[in-house]
Design a protein around this motif. Sequence first.
Motif, PDB file in Angstrom:
ATOM      1  N   PHE A 103       0.825  -1.196   0.000  1.00  0.00           N
ATOM      2  CA  PHE A 103       0.000   0.000   0.000  1.00  0.00           C
ATOM      3  C   PHE A 103       0.864   1.251   0.000  1.00  0.00           C
ATOM      4  O   PHE A 103       2.035   1.224   0.363  1.00  0.00           O
ATOM      5  CB  PHE A 103      -0.969   0.002   1.190  1.00  0.00           C
ATOM      6  CG  PHE A 103      -0.327  -0.209   2.547  1.00  0.00           C
ATOM      7  CD1 PHE A 103      -0.088   0.866   3.391  1.00  0.00           C
ATOM      8  CD2 PHE A 103       0.014  -1.483   2.979  1.00  0.00           C
ATOM      9  CE1 PHE A 103       0.474   0.677   4.638  1.00  0.00           C
ATOM     10  CE2 PHE A 103       0.578  -1.689   4.231  1.00  0.00           C
ATOM     11  CZ  PHE A 103       0.813  -0.603   5.065  1.00  0.00           C
ATOM     12  N   LEU A 104       0.262   2.344  -0.459  1.00  0.00           N
ATOM     13  CA  LEU A 104       0.908   3.652  -0.407  1.00  0.00           C
ATOM     14  C   LEU A 104       0.491   4.334   0.885  1.00  0.00           C
ATOM     15  O   LEU A 104      -0.643   4.153   1.358  1.00  0.00           O
ATOM     16  CB  LEU A 104       0.488   4.509  -1.603  1.00  0.00           C
ATOM     17  CG  LEU A 104       0.912   4.003  -2.964  1.00  0.00           C
ATOM     18  CD1 LEU A 104       0.338   4.899  -4.064  1.00  0.00           C
ATOM     19  CD2 LEU A 104       2.439   3.932  -3.079  1.00  0.00           C
ATOM     20  N   CYS A 105       1.404   5.133   1.443  1.00  0.00           N
ATOM     21  CA  CYS A 105       1.141   5.898   2.659  1.00  0.00           C
ATOM     22  C   CYS A 105       1.438   7.367   2.370  1.00  0.00           C
ATOM     23  O   CYS A 105       2.583   7.717   2.090  1.00  0.00           O
ATOM     24  CB  CYS A 105       2.048   5.457   3.797  1.00  0.00           C
ATOM     25  SG  CYS A 105       2.075   3.706   4.131  1.00  0.00           S
ATOM     26  N   LEU A 106       0.430   8.186   2.455  1.00  0.00           N
ATOM     27  CA  LEU A 106       0.587   9.629   2.272  1.00  0.00           C
ATOM     28  C   LEU A 106       0.463  10.283   3.638  1.00  0.00           C
ATOM     29  O   LEU A 106      -0.507  10.017   4.361  1.00  0.00           O
ATOM     30  CB  LEU A 106      -0.506  10.164   1.342  1.00  0.00           C
ATOM     31  CG  LEU A 106      -0.488  11.671   1.137  1.00  0.00           C
ATOM     32  CD1 LEU A 106       0.564  12.030   0.105  1.00  0.00           C
ATOM     33  CD2 LEU A 106      -1.855  12.159   0.716  1.00  0.00           C
ATOM     34  N   CYS A 107       1.428  11.091   4.019  1.00  0.00           N
ATOM     35  CA  CYS A 107       1.386  11.784   5.311  1.00  0.00           C
ATOM     36  C   CYS A 107       1.320  13.286   5.096  1.00  0.00           C
ATOM     37  O   CYS A 107       1.993  13.842   4.224  1.00  0.00           O
ATOM     38  CB  CYS A 107       2.626  11.467   6.141  1.00  0.00           C
ATOM     39  SG  CYS A 107       2.699   9.767   6.714  1.00  0.00           S
ATOM     40  N   HIS A 108       0.517  13.938   5.937  1.00  0.00           N
ATOM     41  CA  HIS A 108       0.406  15.396   5.920  1.00  0.00           C
ATOM     42  C   HIS A 108       0.363  15.896   7.352  1.00  0.00           C
ATOM     43  O   HIS A 108      -0.503  15.477   8.115  1.00  0.00           O
ATOM     44  CB  HIS A 108      -0.853  15.845   5.200  1.00  0.00           C
ATOM     45  CG  HIS A 108      -1.058  17.324   5.269  1.00  0.00           C
ATOM     46  ND1 HIS A 108      -0.308  18.216   4.551  1.00  0.00           N
ATOM     47  CD2 HIS A 108      -1.903  18.059   6.009  1.00  0.00           C
ATOM     48  CE1 HIS A 108      -0.706  19.443   4.828  1.00  0.00           C
ATOM     49  NE2 HIS A 108      -1.669  19.370   5.719  1.00  0.00           N
ATOM     50  N   PRO A 109       1.275  16.795   7.763  1.00  0.00           N
ATOM     51  CA  PRO A 109       2.459  17.187   7.003  1.00  0.00           C
ATOM     52  C   PRO A 109       3.384  15.991   6.803  1.00  0.00           C
ATOM     53  O   PRO A 109       3.111  14.898   7.276  1.00  0.00           O
ATOM     54  CB  PRO A 109       3.091  18.280   7.858  1.00  0.00           C
ATOM     55  CG  PRO A 109       2.537  18.105   9.222  1.00  0.00           C
ATOM     56  CD  PRO A 109       1.215  17.421   9.078  1.00  0.00           C
TER      57      PRO A 109
END
Length: 119
Positions: A103-109
Motif C-alpha cells: 500500500f501507499l502511505c501519504l502523510c500530511h504534514p
Amino acid sequence: MLIKDIADIPFIPSKDACRIKEIIHPKRDGTDSGVSLAWAEVEPGGATVPHRLEFLEIYYILEGRGLVHIDGEKAEAGVGRTVYIPAGCVQHIENITGGPLRFLCLCHPAYEPEGDNVV
C-alpha cells in the motif's frame, strides 16, 4: 521535474515493522513540506506494530487485503480502497492474505520519525 522508479528506491527501517520505500520526502527531494509519500509492504500473516502518528496518514491499498485497526475500531480494506487515519490515532494493519499486502502511505504534514510513536 521529479520522476522516480520504485525499483530504484531502497528499503528503509520503519518503527512500525513494515518494509518501507520512501518515494517522496521534502527533506530529500526538495518538494513541498506539506506531504510525503511512501510504499509499504507487510508479509503474509504479518502486522505492523501499533503506533500513533502526530500527522494524518492515508493508505491506498495496491495489493492484498488488510485488517486496519484505528483507535479500537477495525475494518477490512483491499485493492483500490483508501483508509484515512486522523493524526493522534493508535493504528496498525494486519495482512490477512496469503501474499504480500502492499500500500501507499501519504502523510500530511510530511512524515518525521519524531512524530511516530510505538504504543
